[in-house]
Scaffold this motif. Structure first.
Motif, short mmCIF file in Angstrom:
data_model
loop_
_atom_site.label_atom_id
_atom_site.label_comp_id
_atom_site.label_asym_id
_atom_site.label_seq_id
_atom_site.Cartn_x
_atom_site.Cartn_y
_atom_site.Cartn_z
N TRP A 189 11.10 30.77 9.41
CA TRP A 189 10.71 29.33 8.65
C TRP A 189 9.27 29.33 7.79
O TRP A 189 9.03 28.41 7.13
CB TRP A 189 10.50 28.34 9.85
N GLN A 190 8.63 30.44 8.12
CA GLN A 190 7.05 30.42 7.76
C GLN A 190 6.88 30.65 6.25
O GLN A 190 7.57 31.46 5.63
CB GLN A 190 6.43 31.44 8.44
N GLY A 191 5.96 30.04 5.56
CA GLY A 191 5.43 30.25 4.02
C GLY A 191 4.26 30.76 4.23
O GLY A 191 3.97 32.05 4.78
N ARG A 192 3.22 30.23 3.81
CA ARG A 192 1.78 30.64 3.80
C ARG A 192 1.00 29.77 4.43
O ARG A 192 1.29 28.50 5.00
CB ARG A 192 1.58 30.84 2.26
N ARG A 193 -0.59 29.97 4.82
CA ARG A 193 -1.34 29.38 5.32
C ARG A 193 -1.84 28.09 4.45
O ARG A 193 -2.06 28.33 3.09
CB ARG A 193 -2.35 29.94 5.85
N GLY A 194 -2.01 27.17 4.89
CA GLY A 194 -2.73 25.92 4.02
C GLY A 194 -2.84 24.74 4.90
O GLY A 194 -2.65 24.54 6.04
N GLY A 195 -2.74 23.36 4.20
CA GLY A 195 -2.85 22.18 5.08
C GLY A 195 -4.23 22.17 5.43
O GLY A 195 -5.22 22.92 5.37
N PRO A 196 -4.57 20.63 6.27
CA PRO A 196 -5.93 20.47 6.59
C PRO A 196 -6.46 21.59 7.58
O PRO A 196 -7.66 21.56 7.72
CB PRO A 196 -5.56 19.08 7.30
N TYR A 197 -5.51 22.21 8.67
CA TYR A 197 -5.91 23.03 9.40
C TYR A 197 -6.00 24.64 9.00
O TYR A 197 -6.36 25.35 9.89
CB TYR A 197 -5.14 22.94 10.69
N GLN A 198 -5.59 24.94 7.83
CA GLN A 198 -5.55 26.25 7.34
C GLN A 198 -4.60 27.12 8.47
O GLN A 198 -4.59 28.05 8.72
CB GLN A 198 -6.67 27.16 7.54
N ALA A 199 -3.39 26.13 8.75
CA ALA A 199 -2.36 26.61 9.68
C ALA A 199 -1.02 27.19 8.61
O ALA A 199 -0.83 26.85 7.70
CB ALA A 199 -1.89 25.61 10.45
N ILE A 200 -0.27 27.84 9.39
CA ILE A 200 0.97 28.35 8.68
C ILE A 200 1.69 27.07 8.24
O ILE A 200 2.09 26.02 9.23
CB ILE A 200 1.90 29.12 9.88
N GLN A 201 2.18 27.02 7.00
CA GLN A 201 3.16 25.90 6.41
C GLN A 201 4.37 26.51 6.32
O GLN A 201 4.60 27.75 6.32
CB GLN A 201 2.40 25.70 5.40
N PRO A 202 5.35 25.89 5.98
CA PRO A 202 7.01 26.05 6.10
C PRO A 202 7.12 26.54 4.75
O PRO A 202 6.43 26.27 3.84
CB PRO A 202 7.65 24.93 6.40
N ASP A 203 8.07 27.39 4.50
CA ASP A 203 8.59 27.87 3.41
C ASP A 203 9.20 26.60 2.82
O ASP A 203 10.24 26.24 3.24
CB ASP A 203 9.52 29.06 3.67
N SER A 204 8.71 26.12 1.81
CA SER A 204 8.95 24.88 1.09
C SER A 204 10.53 24.76 0.69
O SER A 204 11.36 23.77 0.44
CB SER A 204 8.04 24.39 0.04
N GLU A 205 10.89 25.91 0.35
CA GLU A 205 12.32 26.20 -0.20
C GLU A 205 13.47 25.87 1.05
O GLU A 205 14.40 25.56 0.90
CB GLU A 205 12.47 27.44 -0.66
N ARG A 206 13.12 26.47 2.14
CA ARG A 206 13.92 26.38 3.36
C ARG A 206 13.80 25.17 4.22
O ARG A 206 14.57 24.62 4.74
CB ARG A 206 13.58 27.73 4.31
N PHE A 207 12.22 24.71 4.59
CA PHE A 207 11.83 23.48 5.37
C PHE A 207 10.96 22.62 4.35
O PHE A 207 9.79 22.74 4.42
CB PHE A 207 11.27 23.88 6.44
N PRO A 208 11.69 21.89 3.40
CA PRO A 208 10.77 20.95 2.55
C PRO A 208 10.27 19.88 3.24
O PRO A 208 9.10 19.07 2.67
CB PRO A 208 11.98 20.38 1.71
N ASP A 209 10.56 19.52 4.53
CA ASP A 209 9.85 18.30 5.30
C ASP A 209 9.71 18.56 6.69
O ASP A 209 10.69 18.10 7.46
CB ASP A 209 10.41 17.21 4.75
N MET A 210 9.10 19.36 7.39
CA MET A 210 8.98 19.87 8.66
C MET A 210 8.74 18.49 9.55
O MET A 210 9.30 18.38 10.53
CB MET A 210 8.15 20.94 9.06
#
Length: 506
Positions: free
Chosen positions: A166-187
């Motif tokens: 499910w994983q994409g790259r790190r980012g967001g407010p916590y510098q946490a693992i973000q979803p692969d946007s193609e697979r999980f557009p809205d976790m």
């Protein structure tokens, strides 16, 4: 064209063979009258969100109520969902009620506010044994909807767990693992929708730099967590060689905050060898996240470390990965006695996921287990109080698979509040008896035949620590077999089981 006599005979024989091949469904259909199923106890930490969906079968519409529900929790009378927060430690004795046009039923539920969660083994679905690395948001949501459509939630099946990939790259407010946007557009939206069905959501990660599916893990060789896929080169997993090793910089706290914000309820934490420092680090991070998240360790927990690991985790894999073969299943299910002393409410030995129905790790096919082997599979996992995580395509469930998963008397053995693991009572050749102590003082007993032909399997009451006449009930058939003075025996099919409950005759 009129068939010839010979052709008619051949067609009749073929038809009879097909009929013989149909698996025997032993589980009776649930009655139209309301019946409350599932665990009789639920744990939550002070201040954490609470969600409990009353699992009840019977004709709909159904109205739910609860006596003794503490302040801070509310019940939706139409759906049976209890939600809210409890800030203070304590135990609350609640009486649940379900009512429909056929009648009313009550059942107790003990809500324990303390430091231990998952007071009975988790039950739900995991994506890996069905979809492997092909999981996405659409498949996850379809699994959740199928749980509700098939009524599995009415029998206690709760978790919808997203495994690796499910994983994409790190980012967001916590510098946490973000979803692969193609697979999980809205976790977050996915979690909200699943919670809206009364179910819970799980996710997957690893303390390694890279997961088994070559996705970003929970550590890195640089402080930003930047990551480049290792591609499909030679496997070096389980060797403590980068990228399948623990990186210099750790992100457990950041990832846990992100999961809590999405609404994650379960974490499969996967690496090998499983070690104490990474487990303790993630346990601390999850507890600080403000949300109760079941921590499940995978895979092949070292037995020499279980004394230190078991207080930190809710579940731990005692084996390698299961396959849908007889050899794989029985070896994982029948060799766990040495682990038993480490199991208790909130902490469970895990011989891996279930391989009934359509499985295939990306290319689902009907399980290679025979019907009798599937009865054995569900029976021994229930006797062990093991986590029950389905690995099948829930959208393609046949009546036989559904019958395996909706027998409330068998599930009750798994969900018994004592959480005792069954132990081997006797073994003669390939005839094995397992017995499990239940909260009401009775015993659940499995008579198993691991051999290649039908055999009679027996157990004496003195082997179970019982004396005097005992009432016997066949749990798969939900049928009383009468009171017997000294013991019980039954013919058991090759690779099959007879699962009974034994208690004082009245």
């Amino acid at each position: 064209m009129k068939p010839t006599p010979l052709l008619s005979i051949l067609l009749a024989l073929a038809s009879s063979q097909l009929l013989l091949a149909e698996p025997a469904i032993l589980t009776p259909k649930p009655p139209a009258e309301p019946r409350i199923n599932g665990p009789k106890i639920s744990g939550v930490r002070p201040g954490s969100p609470f969600l409990y969906s009353i699992p009840a079968t019977g004709e709909r519409p159904m109205n739910f109520s609860a006596k003794g529900l503490p302040d801070g929790l509310k019940l939706d009378s139409a759906t049976g969902r209890i939600s809210g927060k409890l800030d203070k430690p304590g135990t609350h004795e609640v009486v649940l009620s379900a009512k429909n046009s056929r009648g009313t039923v009550e059942r107790p539920l003990r809500i324990v506010v303390g430091e231990t969660i998952a007071l009975t083994p988790p039950m739900g679905w995991n994506s890996w044994n069905c979809w492997g690395g092909r999981i996405d948001q659409e498949k996850t949501l379809a699994a959740a909807k199928a749980i509700v459509r098939h009524g599995l939630d009415q029998h206690g099946w709760t978790y919808v767990n997203i495994d690796d990939a499910w994983q994409g790259r790190r980012g967001g407010p916590y510098q946490a693992i973000q979803p692969d946007s193609e697979r999980f557009p809205d976790m977050k939206g996915l979690c909200d929708e699943i919670h809206g069905m009364g179910l819970k959501v799980g996710i997957y990660s690893s303390p390694w730099v890279t997961t088994y599916a070559r996705r970003i893990g929970g550590s890195s060789e640089n402080e930003n967590g930047d990551w480049t896929s290792p591609g499909n080169g030679p496997k070096t997993v389980n060797k403590k060689i980068l990228p399948w090793a623990i990186g210099k910089y750790h992100f457990a706290e950041k990832d846990a905050k992100q999961w809590a914000e999405w609404g994650i309820d379960y974490l499969k934490y996967d690496w090998n060898p499983i070690e104490v420092p990474e487990t303790a680090e993630m346990d601390k991070a999850l507890r600080a996240s403000g949300r109760d998240v079941v921590l499940s360790l995978s895979n092949s927990t070292p037995f020499q470390s279980i004394g230190e690991l078991s207080p930190l985790a809710n579940c731990w894999r005692t084996t390698g990965d299961i396959k849908d073969t007889w050899d794989s299943m029985w070896k994982k299910g029948f060799n766990g006695d040495k682990w038993a002393r480490y199991q208790k409410p909130g902490h469970f030995n895990d011989p891996d996921m279930l391989v009934v129905g359509q499985v295939g790790w990306g290319k689902p096919h009907p399980t290679n287990l025979t019907p009798d082997e599937q009865y054995t599979h569900i029976s021994i996992w229930s006797l062990l109080s093991a986590p029950l995580l389905l690995g099948c395509d829930l959208e393609k469930m046949d009546d036989f698979t559904l019958s395996l998963l909706t027998n409330d008397e068998v599930i009750a053995v798994n969900q018994d509040s004592l959480c005792k693991q069954a132990l081997k009572v006797s073994e003669k050749d390939k005839l094995i008896v397992f017995a499990k102590q239940l909260e009401d003082g009775s015993r659940a007993v499995g008579l198993f035949n691991l051999g290649d032909k039908e055999e009679t399997v027996s157990v004496k009451w003195q082997e179970l620590g019982l004396s005097g006449s005992q009432a016997v009930r066949d749990l798969w058939r939900q049928k009383d077999l009468g009171a017997l003075p000294a013991g019980f025996e039954a013919p058991v099919a090759s690779h099959g089981v007879v699962l009974v409950k034994v208690g004082p005759a009245h």
